[in-house]
Each structure stands twice: as C-alpha cells, then as structure tokens.
Design a protein around this motif. Structure first.
Motif, PDB file in Angstrom:
ATOM      1  N   SER A  80      48.233  85.665  31.983  1.00 36.32           N
ATOM      2  CA  SER A  80      49.569  85.679  31.404  1.00 36.32           C
ATOM      3  C   SER A  80      50.317  86.929  31.840  1.00 36.32           C
ATOM      4  O   SER A  80      49.731  87.995  32.032  1.00 36.32           O
ATOM      5  N   LEU A  81      51.620  86.796  31.984  1.00 33.64           N
ATOM      6  CA  LEU A  81      52.452  87.906  32.440  1.00 33.64           C
ATOM      7  C   LEU A  81      53.240  88.498  31.270  1.00 33.64           C
ATOM      8  O   LEU A  81      53.617  87.785  30.339  1.00 33.64           O
ATOM      9  N   PRO A  82      53.489  89.818  31.300  1.00 38.24           N
ATOM     10  CA  PRO A  82      54.323  90.438  30.265  1.00 38.24           C
ATOM     11  C   PRO A  82      55.746  89.891  30.323  1.00 38.24           C
ATOM     12  O   PRO A  82      56.289  89.677  31.415  1.00 38.24           O
ATOM     13  N   GLN A  83      56.322  89.660  29.157  1.00 42.81           N
ATOM     14  CA  GLN A  83      57.713  89.219  29.083  1.00 42.81           C
ATOM     15  C   GLN A  83      58.410  89.971  27.962  1.00 42.81           C
ATOM     16  O   GLN A  83      57.869  90.110  26.866  1.00 42.81           O
ATOM     17  N   LYS A  84      59.595  90.432  28.239  1.00 46.05           N
ATOM     18  CA  LYS A  84      60.372  91.154  27.245  1.00 46.05           C
ATOM     19  C   LYS A  84      60.957  90.155  26.249  1.00 46.05           C
ATOM     20  O   LYS A  84      61.928  89.437  26.549  1.00 46.05           O
ATOM     21  N   ILE A  85      60.350  90.086  25.080  1.00 48.10           N
ATOM     22  CA  ILE A  85      60.793  89.183  24.015  1.00 48.10           C
ATOM     23  C   ILE A  85      60.929  90.008  22.748  1.00 48.10           C
ATOM     24  O   ILE A  85      60.011  90.738  22.374  1.00 48.10           O
ATOM     25  N   ASP A 115      54.530  80.193  28.984  1.00 48.42           N
ATOM     26  CA  ASP A 115      55.104  81.528  28.828  1.00 48.42           C
ATOM     27  C   ASP A 115      56.066  81.517  27.650  1.00 48.42           C
ATOM     28  O   ASP A 115      56.194  80.532  26.938  1.00 48.42           O
ATOM     29  N   GLY A 116      56.729  82.655  27.429  1.00 48.01           N
ATOM     30  CA  GLY A 116      57.625  82.756  26.284  1.00 48.01           C
ATOM     31  C   GLY A 116      56.896  82.796  24.960  1.00 48.01           C
ATOM     32  O   GLY A 116      57.469  82.495  23.911  1.00 48.01           O
ATOM     33  N   THR A 117      55.624  83.200  24.985  1.00 43.46           N
ATOM     34  CA  THR A 117      54.803  83.209  23.776  1.00 43.46           C
ATOM     35  C   THR A 117      54.682  84.614  23.194  1.00 43.46           C
ATOM     36  O   THR A 117      55.073  85.602  23.829  1.00 43.46           O
ATOM     37  N   ASN A 120      52.704  86.830  25.554  1.00 41.62           N
ATOM     38  CA  ASN A 120      53.507  87.408  26.630  1.00 41.62           C
ATOM     39  C   ASN A 120      54.306  88.605  26.134  1.00 41.62           C
ATOM     40  O   ASN A 120      54.422  89.631  26.817  1.00 41.62           O
ATOM     41  N   ALA A 121      54.848  88.487  24.917  1.00 41.75           N
ATOM     42  CA  ALA A 121      55.629  89.582  24.342  1.00 41.75           C
ATOM     43  C   ALA A 121      54.765  90.814  24.084  1.00 41.75           C
ATOM     44  O   ALA A 121      55.186  91.950  24.317  1.00 41.75           O
ATOM     45  N   ALA A 124      53.989  92.963  27.081  1.00 45.84           N
ATOM     46  CA  ALA A 124      55.107  93.821  27.466  1.00 45.84           C
ATOM     47  C   ALA A 124      55.314  94.962  26.481  1.00 45.84           C
ATOM     48  O   ALA A 124      55.661  96.080  26.866  1.00 45.84           O
TER      49      ALA A 124
END
Length: 327
Positions: A80-85, A115-117, A120-121, A124
């Motif tokens: 999984s990739l980091p996502q700014k959420i 993603d968008g989980t 992921n948040a 980040a």
C-alpha cells in the motif's frame, strides 16, 4: 532495547526461573512487547544468539544465566502507498493515535478498495508505521460505521493493545438506532460465524466463535429504540448480527435488516429521513484502554455524527406527533 529505522536490537540475561524453559518461552517472558509468533520467527530466521551462538530451534531448553541477543529487521509493508487523507485525530502521542472515523472511510485495503483507506492515510501521517503490522490498525470499524478507533504507532504498542483486546480489557461502547420498541436492556450471548450461503456476511451459528454484546435502552420511540451497546468480544459485524438476531436490526442496515421499515402513518419528514439514511445507524461512541507505555487507564468519547443526530431527532418528533401507541 533499541529500535532504529527498521532494525530491532534486544539484549537480556536469563535467570534461574528460566531453567528448563524453551527458548521461545524465555523470549516471550523477557520481551513481552513483541508477539510470540514474531519472536518465534526471529529464532527460525537466525536472528537470536545465546552466549554468542546462533540458535534456530525454538524448543531449545535454557539453563539460566545465558546472555541473549536479538537483532532483526522489521518487515516493511510495501503493498500500500501513503496517501494524504485528512483524519479527525482525537488524541496522539508517540505510541498511539485515536481517530474519529467518518462514514465511507474503509479501514483496510480490500476488494474494490485498493486505496483511499485509513491504512493509506496512516502510512502518510506516521512515518515509520510501515514496520508495524497492518500499519498499526488494532481493530476495525465497518466502512459505514463512524466513531473511535485506536492505532498503534509502534510494534510494542500494538502487541500491548492486541493483548488487551484478546483479554477483553479494552472497552468499546457504541450508540445505535434499532427498529422496533425494546422494553429493556440485556445481553446477547450467541456465537457468530460466516453465513452458510452469503459468504460476505456473518450470522449466529452454533459452530461460530463466542460473541457477547451488552445493550441498554437510552430512549424509546414508537417504532425505534436508541441503544447504548458494549462489546465484550469483537467479532466481525457483531452488533449488527446480534441486533438482527433479536429481530431489532439497525436502521439503514440493508445487509442484516432488509429494506427500510416505515412506521404506520409516519410524518412526511420521518419517511424522507428514513429512506435517505445511507448506512447502518451505528457509532463507536466511547473507547477506554490502558496506555501501552504509561499503563494509565484512558477514555475518549466521540459525539454522535450529524446524520444520526438528525435521524434520532426525526423519529423523536414523529413519536411526539403520532404518540407511542400509534404503531
């Protein structure tokens, strides 16, 4: 004990009380902040030395007065990739993170939600949490359930919190709006397992795992009941399954309660709000636990989200207009 980057270094001397115990048992006693399975894997991988010798047999017996060293690399999550959420953070320190999860936020990637989980948040928001299993997620809430969750920021913190869950020490309380008028509170003690034919759902089954839910009535309406519920166990969909088993499924829970139920002669506003409510009316309102570092008993609360506030206010007004007996 030291942990820098992804490397863990542990050192300890065995004592007379360890005489005759297996190496994996001794490690579990000396380093309780790590899970037994992880310690066993470190032995098998050759990451443990006893008096300078590498031992790869978990069942090797100890004599006492040995010097044990562990040097291991923590596995990094790369799927999984980091996502700014944006996260609604209720509390945060070096060990734990308490969030108030909104509806529509999936906790962990899965089929249809890569993603968008929350995971992921977290990748980040907390640098280095990729070495903690499941990015520190200790327990889950369903996608459409709102409220409080605890996340461990370190491996020792996660082990501590998981043990609290398994020992039924951590306290989790919910609020919900259920169909039907319930007279009083009670306890549901019914095992839960995978549904026999609908494999994405759970059900009360004799072959399931033990599951216990406590509930009490906050407020009664002519066709609904506002409940406070406390989990003694933490099975998938536990509250939703147990309330459906009592024939009082949660409002908005189409998976376990079927189509929307409208009270006889309901006001136009009540009909509109009930039909439009997009999720199960369930909110994790209170979370209590022992802090994994300080051992302090801590409690957090999260008020009902706006959609549930409006929902409850609407059925309350409908009851006021139509009366308790007009159903």
């Amino acid at each position: 004990m030291t942990q820098s980057d992804n490397t863990v270094k542990l050192e300890a001397n065995t004592e007379s009380r360890h005489f005759g115990l297996r190496l994996d048992q001794v490690l579990a006693d000396l380093f309780p902040e790590y899970s037994r399975s992880k310690l066993k894997n470190w032995i098998l991988d050759g990451n443990v030395t006893v008096d300078g010798d590498v031992l790869t047999t978990p069942r090797q017996k100890m004599c006492g007065d040995e010097f044990i060293q562990v040097k291991a690399e923590m596995e990094v999550q790369t799927a999984s990739l980091p996502q700014k959420i944006d996260l609604n953070i209720v509390y945060e320190d070096d060990s734990i993170l308490i969030i108030n999860k909104p509806a529509d936020l999936v906790v962990h990637p899965g089929a249809g939600n890569q993603d968008g989980t929350l995971l992921n948040a977290l990748l980040a928001h907390v640098p280095g949490i990729d070495v903690v299993p499941r990015a520190g997620i200790v327990h889950r809430l369903d996608k459409d359930t709102t409220g409080l969750m605890v996340v461990a920021k370190t491996v020792p913190a996660q082990t501590h919190l998981v043990n609290q869950l398994q020992d039924r020490v951590m306290s989790r309380e919910y609020e919900a709006l259920a169909y039907g008028t319930m007279v009083a509170g009670g306890i549901v003690d019914q095992p839960i397992g995978r549904h026999a034919t609908k494999r994405t759902l759970m059900a009360v089954r004799e072959t399931g795992k033990p599951a216990v839910t406590h509930y009490r009535v906050i407020e009664k309406f002519r066709a609904h009941t506002h409940l406070r519920l406390k989990l003694e166990t933490g099975r998938t969909h536990q509250i939703r399954v147990h309330m459906a088993h009592l024939k009082h499924p949660l409002v908005g829970d189409t998976a376990y309660g079927g189509r929307t139920r409208l009270p006889k002669g309901a006001t136009e506003e009540c009909v509109e709000v009930l039909r439009a409510f997009p999720r199960q009316a369930l909110h994790a309102a209170q979370l209590s636990l022992f802090h994994p570092e300080t051992d302090e008993w801590m409690t957090w609360q999260a008020p009902l989200p706006d959609d549930m506030v409006q929902l409850i206010a609407t059925v309350r007004e409908d009851t006021k207009i139509k009366g308790m007996d007009d159903y």
